[in-house]
Design a protein around this motif. Sequence first.
Motif, PDB file in Angstrom:
ATOM      1  N   CYS A 157      25.800  33.292  21.454  1.00 30.75           N
ATOM      2  CA  CYS A 157      24.833  33.696  20.434  1.00 30.75           C
ATOM      3  C   CYS A 157      25.410  34.777  19.517  1.00 30.75           C
ATOM      4  O   CYS A 157      25.333  34.665  18.296  1.00 30.75           O
ATOM      5  N   VAL A 194      21.287  29.149  30.137  1.00 33.65           N
ATOM      6  CA  VAL A 194      22.148  28.255  29.351  1.00 33.65           C
ATOM      7  C   VAL A 194      23.358  27.950  30.231  1.00 33.65           C
ATOM      8  O   VAL A 194      24.011  28.872  30.733  1.00 33.65           O
ATOM      9  N   THR A 223      10.059  36.557  19.746  1.00 34.52           N
ATOM     10  CA  THR A 223      11.449  36.440  20.151  1.00 34.52           C
ATOM     11  C   THR A 223      12.290  37.325  19.230  1.00 34.52           C
ATOM     12  O   THR A 223      11.796  38.229  18.585  1.00 34.52           O
ATOM     13  N   CYS A 269      19.956  43.334  18.936  1.00 37.51           N
ATOM     14  CA  CYS A 269      19.990  42.970  20.348  1.00 37.51           C
ATOM     15  C   CYS A 269      20.818  43.969  21.140  1.00 37.51           C
ATOM     16  O   CYS A 269      21.777  44.543  20.621  1.00 37.51           O
ATOM     17  N   MET A 323      21.326  32.556  15.126  1.00 33.90           N
ATOM     18  CA  MET A 323      20.272  32.322  16.126  1.00 33.90           C
ATOM     19  C   MET A 323      19.528  33.617  16.433  1.00 33.90           C
ATOM     20  O   MET A 323      18.311  33.622  16.614  1.00 33.90           O
ATOM     21  N   VAL A 360      24.116  25.972  17.601  1.00 37.47           N
ATOM     22  CA  VAL A 360      23.302  26.648  16.589  1.00 37.47           C
ATOM     23  C   VAL A 360      24.141  27.684  15.845  1.00 37.47           C
ATOM     24  O   VAL A 360      25.241  28.024  16.283  1.00 37.47           O
ATOM     25  N   THR A 394       9.931  35.651  24.699  1.00 39.91           N
ATOM     26  CA  THR A 394      11.235  35.381  25.304  1.00 39.91           C
ATOM     27  C   THR A 394      12.057  36.663  25.221  1.00 39.91           C
ATOM     28  O   THR A 394      12.186  37.250  24.141  1.00 39.91           O
ATOM     29  N   GLU A 432      20.832  23.158  27.725  1.00 41.34           N
ATOM     30  CA  GLU A 432      22.130  22.699  27.217  1.00 41.34           C
ATOM     31  C   GLU A 432      22.631  23.659  26.134  1.00 41.34           C
ATOM     32  O   GLU A 432      21.846  24.157  25.314  1.00 41.34           O
ATOM     33  N   TYR A 433      23.914  23.888  26.148  1.00 40.89           N
ATOM     34  CA  TYR A 433      24.570  24.755  25.156  1.00 40.89           C
ATOM     35  C   TYR A 433      24.439  24.088  23.773  1.00 40.89           C
ATOM     36  O   TYR A 433      24.842  22.948  23.582  1.00 40.89           O
ATOM     37  N   MET A 434      23.874  24.841  22.825  1.00 45.85           N
ATOM     38  CA  MET A 434      23.613  24.268  21.495  1.00 45.85           C
ATOM     39  C   MET A 434      24.585  24.807  20.455  1.00 45.85           C
ATOM     40  O   MET A 434      24.986  25.968  20.505  1.00 45.85           O
ATOM     41  N   ASN A 453      15.552  39.077  27.045  1.00 44.00           N
ATOM     42  CA  ASN A 453      16.698  39.117  27.969  1.00 44.00           C
ATOM     43  C   ASN A 453      16.386  39.968  29.201  1.00 44.00           C
ATOM     44  O   ASN A 453      17.212  40.052  30.106  1.00 44.00           O
ATOM     45  N   GLY A 470      15.333  32.271  18.902  1.00 41.84           N
ATOM     46  CA  GLY A 470      15.566  31.076  19.730  1.00 41.84           C
ATOM     47  C   GLY A 470      14.283  30.627  20.388  1.00 41.84           C
ATOM     48  O   GLY A 470      13.232  31.200  20.194  1.00 41.84           O
ATOM     49  N   GLY A 523      16.803  38.036  18.168  1.00 43.48           N
ATOM     50  CA  GLY A 523      17.154  39.333  18.698  1.00 43.48           C
ATOM     51  C   GLY A 523      16.442  39.606  20.027  1.00 43.48           C
ATOM     52  O   GLY A 523      15.909  38.715  20.648  1.00 43.48           O
TER      53      GLY A 523
HETATM   54  N1  SAM Z   1      17.104  37.950  23.238  1.00 40.30           N
HETATM   55  C1  SAM Z   1      16.109  37.146  23.824  1.00 40.30           C
HETATM   56  C2  SAM Z   1      16.681  36.303  24.940  1.00 40.30           C
HETATM   57  O1  SAM Z   1      17.897  36.179  25.039  1.00 40.30           O
HETATM   58  O2  SAM Z   1      15.886  35.785  25.700  1.00 40.30           O
HETATM   59  C3  SAM Z   1      15.378  36.260  22.820  1.00 40.30           C
HETATM   60  C4  SAM Z   1      16.179  35.645  21.727  1.00 40.30           C
HETATM   61  S1  SAM Z   1      17.410  34.466  22.242  1.00 40.30           S
HETATM   62  C5  SAM Z   1      18.079  33.954  20.700  1.00 40.30           C
HETATM   63  C6  SAM Z   1      16.366  33.127  22.757  1.00 40.30           C
HETATM   64  C7  SAM Z   1      16.999  32.067  23.619  1.00 40.30           C
HETATM   65  O3  SAM Z   1      18.000  31.401  22.886  1.00 40.30           O
HETATM   66  C8  SAM Z   1      17.657  32.590  24.894  1.00 40.30           C
HETATM   67  O4  SAM Z   1      17.074  31.973  26.027  1.00 40.30           O
HETATM   68  C9  SAM Z   1      19.089  32.173  24.736  1.00 40.30           C
HETATM   69  O5  SAM Z   1      19.682  31.843  25.960  1.00 40.30           O
HETATM   70  C10 SAM Z   1      18.984  30.995  23.796  1.00 40.30           C
HETATM   71  N2  SAM Z   1      20.235  30.710  23.091  1.00 40.30           N
HETATM   72  C11 SAM Z   1      20.913  31.504  22.242  1.00 40.30           C
HETATM   73  N3  SAM Z   1      22.034  30.889  21.794  1.00 40.30           N
HETATM   74  C12 SAM Z   1      22.063  29.669  22.393  1.00 40.30           C
HETATM   75  C13 SAM Z   1      22.966  28.571  22.349  1.00 40.30           C
HETATM   76  N4  SAM Z   1      24.064  28.581  21.612  1.00 40.30           N
HETATM   77  N5  SAM Z   1      22.659  27.479  23.086  1.00 40.30           N
HETATM   78  C14 SAM Z   1      21.534  27.433  23.840  1.00 40.30           C
HETATM   79  N6  SAM Z   1      20.648  28.434  23.930  1.00 40.30           N
HETATM   80  C15 SAM Z   1      20.906  29.551  23.210  1.00 40.30           C
END
Ligand code: SAM
Length: 344
Positions: free
Chosen positions: A33, A165, A71, A26, A339, A197, A100, A193-195, A102, A344, A73
């Motif tokens: 994350c 998030v 998705t 990433c 994650m 994970v 998905t 919601e903050y997960m 960033n 994700g 990374g």
């Molecule tokens: N890097 C890309 C991105 O950020 O869109 C794709 C992979 S990222 C792991 C996919 C999604 O997981 C993102 O929308 C991110 O906000 C979400 N995500 C990652 N960690 C998270 C967490 N602890 N709680 C909620 N959403 C999370």
Amino acid sequence: MTSVAHPRDRYDRPVGSLRLSVTDRCNMRCRYCMPEESYVWLPRASLLSFEELERLVRLFAISGVEKVRLTGGEPLLRHDLPNLVSRLRRVPGIRDLALTTNGILLDRWAEPLRNAGLDRLTISLDTLRPERLREFARTDRHPDVLRGIAAARHAGFTTIKVNAVIIRDYNLDELGDLLAFGRSEGVEVRFIEYMDVGGATRWSMDQVVSKQELLELIGRTHGPTTLLAGDPRAPAERFTLVDGTRFGIVASTTAPFCGQCDRSRLTADGTWFLCLYAEAGVDLRESLRRGASDAEICDQIRQTWEGRTDRGAEARLGQSERGALYPVEALRADPRREMHTRGG
Ligand code: SAM
Ligand code: SF4
Ligand code: SF4
């Protein structure tokens, strides 16, 4: 082989939707994350080639998968991604192909992805303030993300979602700004919601903002919200404001939707996870590379899915002392728990 009866898991859930993580790398370091200074990466030789990914997706489609989301990374770091999209576009049975991202590299890739046949885009953007992103995600490329969103619109994507998030001490004061941004850009904002994970090693319940609290806060500033009817299997509940603005909430932490969950995940090295919270996955790369036939791999998919009992987020709800899912050492011991590796 053309078709087999589609498996159902132990709770009668179909295998409908597959998330393909195409890289564990990433170009951001979001605190929820990837908060650590260094990571254990998957060995390059273990990453599935486009040919291998296409074959697996074809076999998953035969087994019942209709929706694929790319998705990571950060998926746009994977070289030549539009080539993979056009290959997956041709797989019979895949009726929805999404990505998905960033958004940092989207300005360059939105149009080639659209031309390759990508249906839908979700862009993650938690804050409209560049200095916050710099602090929270260690990147100064906020303007690139905004350019990426504009490029997605110009490329002709009609269904663009922006995932934010919401974390109490980070961006809770931006709900109104994010809703206004969604309205002005013609994109639907979804508050997540903050997960807890894997990867979220700084997670704590007091930083989670629940769906209920989000709705109360939005109701106070924007008037009544109306729930829209939608697909019960979709993770987001969708709402509309009196001025017509639509937004979504994904209540994965406080109101998980495991009962309807048809999602599974494939890591970039071909490990198939049946749940975001699953401890271990199934090694499909081994099957591919030892020369297993299509029928054998379809059998493996069927048998695995028919044994599925995962309801990870619901199980976490029942925990009284809830903290981060894994300590850093456990993530280093098996990076597939992350994650950003699992997707994700
Ligand atoms: N890097 C890309 C991105 O950020 O869109 C794709 C992979 S990222 C792991 C996919 C999604 O997981 C993102 O929308 C991110 O906000 C979400 N995500 C990652 N960690 C998270 C967490 N602890 N709680 C909620 N959403 C999370
Ligand atoms: Fe952020 Fe996505 Fe990268 Fe995780 S994978 S650090 S959510 S940009
Ligand atoms: Fe599906 Fe697991 Fe998420 Fe529940 S926690 S919705 S079973 S992926």
